[in-house]
Design a protein around this motif. Sequence first.
Motif, PDB file in Angstrom:
ATOM      1  N   THR A 187       0.852  -1.187   0.000  1.00 15.84           N
ATOM      2  CA  THR A 187       0.000   0.000   0.000  1.00 15.84           C
ATOM      3  C   THR A 187       0.885   1.233   0.000  1.00 15.84           C
ATOM      4  N   TYR A 188       0.617   2.117  -0.932  1.00 13.76           N
ATOM      5  CA  TYR A 188       1.364   3.372  -1.039  1.00 13.76           C
ATOM      6  C   TYR A 188       0.356   4.501  -0.866  1.00 13.76           C
ATOM      7  N   MET A 189       0.458   5.250   0.265  1.00 17.90           N
ATOM      8  CA  MET A 189      -0.565   6.226   0.607  1.00 17.90           C
ATOM      9  C   MET A 189       0.079   7.578   0.941  1.00 17.90           C
ATOM     10  N   PRO A 190       0.347   8.393  -0.079  1.00 19.44           N
ATOM     11  CA  PRO A 190       0.979   9.693   0.171  1.00 19.44           C
ATOM     12  C   PRO A 190      -0.029  10.810   0.395  1.00 19.44           C
ATOM     13  N   ARG A 191      -1.259  10.479   0.746  1.00 20.61           N
ATOM     14  CA  ARG A 191      -2.312  11.486   0.879  1.00 20.61           C
ATOM     15  C   ARG A 191      -2.313  12.109   2.265  1.00 20.61           C
ATOM     16  N   ARG A 192      -2.990  13.237   2.376  1.00 25.45           N
ATOM     17  CA  ARG A 192      -3.055  13.953   3.650  1.00 25.45           C
ATOM     18  C   ARG A 192      -3.854  13.164   4.676  1.00 25.45           C
ATOM     19  N   LEU A 193      -3.557  13.435   5.947  1.00 24.19           N
ATOM     20  CA  LEU A 193      -4.238  12.773   7.054  1.00 24.19           C
ATOM     21  C   LEU A 193      -5.702  13.173   7.097  1.00 24.19           C
ATOM     22  N   ALA A 194      -6.573  12.202   7.313  1.00 32.72           N
ATOM     23  CA  ALA A 194      -7.993  12.496   7.493  1.00 32.72           C
ATOM     24  C   ALA A 194      -8.221  13.131   8.852  1.00 32.72           C
ATOM     25  N   ASP A 195      -9.279  13.947   8.953  1.00 28.87           N
ATOM     26  CA  ASP A 195      -9.589  14.604  10.217  1.00 28.87           C
ATOM     27  C   ASP A 195     -10.278  13.676  11.208  1.00 28.87           C
ATOM     28  N   ASN A 196     -11.077  12.730  10.704  1.00 28.16           N
ATOM     29  CA  ASN A 196     -11.940  11.920  11.560  1.00 28.16           C
ATOM     30  C   ASN A 196     -11.349  10.537  11.816  1.00 28.16           C
ATOM     31  N   ALA A 197     -11.571  10.023  13.019  1.00 27.75           N
ATOM     32  CA  ALA A 197     -11.059   8.712  13.384  1.00 27.75           C
ATOM     33  C   ALA A 197     -11.641   7.612  12.499  1.00 27.75           C
ATOM     34  N   ASP A 198     -12.957   7.650  12.254  1.00 28.13           N
ATOM     35  CA  ASP A 198     -13.555   6.575  11.465  1.00 28.13           C
ATOM     36  C   ASP A 198     -13.100   6.622  10.012  1.00 28.13           C
ATOM     37  N   THR A 199     -12.816   7.815   9.485  1.00 26.41           N
ATOM     38  CA  THR A 199     -12.366   7.929   8.096  1.00 26.41           C
ATOM     39  C   THR A 199     -10.987   7.322   7.908  1.00 26.41           C
ATOM     40  N   ILE A 200     -10.046   7.665   8.791  1.00 25.35           N
ATOM     41  CA  ILE A 200      -8.700   7.133   8.620  1.00 25.35           C
ATOM     42  C   ILE A 200      -8.675   5.617   8.802  1.00 25.35           C
TER      43      ILE A 200
END
Length: 746
Positions: A455-468
């Motif tokens: 998995t390659y995930m260079p995206r910004r951190l999500a704000d919500n716990a359930d989203t991340i």
Amino acid sequence: MPTGPEMRISLAGNSPTAAGWSPKRGPVIDLFVNDKISSSNGGLNRESLNRVVDESLDILAHCVDPSIEEANHAVLVVGNVQSGKTLSFTALSALASDNGYGLVIVLAGSTKDLEAQSEARLANDLGINSFLRNWTHFPHPCSDDLAELRTKIENWKRHRNGDSILKQPSLIITVIKNHKRIVDTAEVLGKLRSVLKNVPTLIIDDESDQASLNTKARQNLLTGKTEKSTTYDSILELRNAIASHTYVQYTATPQANLLLTVGDVLDPSYVKVISAGDAYTGGEYFFRDRLKELVIELPSADLCDPKSMPLDAPDSLAQALRFFLLGVAATVLSKDAHRSMMIQASQDTDPHRTYGRWVEGMLSVWPLLLQDQHENELRDDFLVSYNSLKETHNGLPEFRVLMEVMPEVCREIQIRVVNSKADGRKIDWDSHPYWILVGGMKLDRGFTVEGLTVTYMPRRLADNADTIQQRARFFGYREAYAGLCRIFLLKDSIRAFTDYVDDEIQLRNDLMEVPNGSLKEWKRKFLLSKSLKSLTRSNIVGRKSVSRISLDAGWISLKYLDTPSNIASNNATILDFVDKASAHFGPREIMHDGEVYVDRRRIEIRNTYLTVHDAEIVRSLLLDLSLSEIIDRTLVTALCMQLDVLMGSAGVIDIVMMNNLNTKGQKGRTGQNVRTNMFIGRNPQTASSIEELNYSGDRTFFASDRLTIQVRNQLIKDFGDSTNAVYWLSFHLPDSVLSDFIVESL
């Protein structure tokens, strides 16, 4: 302070339920189990399938009794990300058919990809297309299906009533979670309401925390209105069309479901936490047990910025691709199953093509470079990745052998962009074994990537716990090949995932301990990583009294232990705790430490301490206190939730009895004065070195890497002419406090 032996605290399971009826196993579920065993390639065996069946029986027992003609109920089922929730609700559907349910409706995801994925699994697991005729399937029913639906329902009812010799199949309806499609289904079923009056029904909402909930709940709370979002309203219409049904909500991230407005018709009254199988690899596996081996930190410069994309692929993407290709090569030689790589680049769709183009370029050029006898740099890079994989995966073929097939492996990879702007081609996992998927939001939730290793995930951190947490598509049943897995994340994402492990464990543990699974009286409480802004999106939160309490490292004290009505009971509780802890672990005198604390006062008032190895003893102390103020109750609840973490690596909690609980020399203070100035300072204050100190001060008596509790006996003279001895508690929290506390005040 000395440390004690490590102690593990076991997590409790669900309490025995008090279900109103007792569903049984029947031929449909037995066929389901036998088919899954015979076709299993993912480690499913009869023991693990029977566990799934037992849990599903418990869920069904808390659904509406099929003998009741008009009743409705909402329940919540909590699993782990990528842990087999679909298997659970297919088993639940089979059991429902065995126990007198005539109709199952599945809200099968909010995208066409997720809908197709769920329908395929239902068809496979339940034998929907089988000539054995256990089910009749109606995808997206409309007015054209009205007559056939009526006939099938009436046939099923005749068989149930004993008027038909031939077994008539139960009906299963699948609907994408789109308000127009749900309304269409509700209208059709509404026209059949009299026919459906005594047809017990399950409505299963997959990924129930997404799209289904009322996105106007917060607005309603603030304005007093009763507005409804479109998908939420369509689900209410669907439920209103069926007299007797249970709405079963499945999710791995239940924060949103648990924060619905009290009285919301989707607010669940019962919760069941389902377990993952033995081969499951989730948050604990990747972010606690094997964090240093399998998780790779991306340079901050490799953050995907849609507004400023570089011309060339970052080196980290090439590194991730090398790991993936080596894993594929090993799989080719062993004739194993699928292998996939996932690139979660950005919520914006434009970068997806860029990453896809970069990967295509490397896969086209690398075979030529590897066949060049004078080209050693790329081969050396592969060797570095190979040596890393060899440390984590047993039985990896020799490097020379893998590189011999590498040019062909590069040509075998299928690349697919998955987003709203892509061509919409279905990913047919059976058509090809090796895939690279590039996308963003469509790869976030519910989407299963077969054989995912990199998995390659260079995206910004999500704000919500359930989203991340929902982004963790790399969780799953991967134990057999976990050594081939690598997860590339930015630093803040690694921290958020790592912190969330403890938050998730605590939430699941709390839900498993809810008496009889009943949520009606359960006080909502959650841990939330300090790196995240919220538990879930704020617009669906309908609870009035939910607030965030920050627990920071350092000293914090209970405030209102001097309340007259509680002094006697709290004094007794604290003294009983000290006596029991002393009997178990023995008080010791704190001597000159030389670096941290100094106590050279006369012996009768010198501080003493206990090192407690059992969190339950401390938890009992905190829970037995009589606390009149919400601020104290909140603090105690927050501490109880994190006690196991607060024990640190040594597995102990230090208890310091200030002045050996002696009141000698005290003249009496007011409670207000104690609350604002709890601690005695250093003596003498003018001392310039440790050698000159007689006492280093109360604040210096703590262990830096674990929880310290100070117990003091304080003379308080707030109540007329009398002076009362009040036992008071203060807590020093170490830097290991990872999460804040979200609490509901009832």
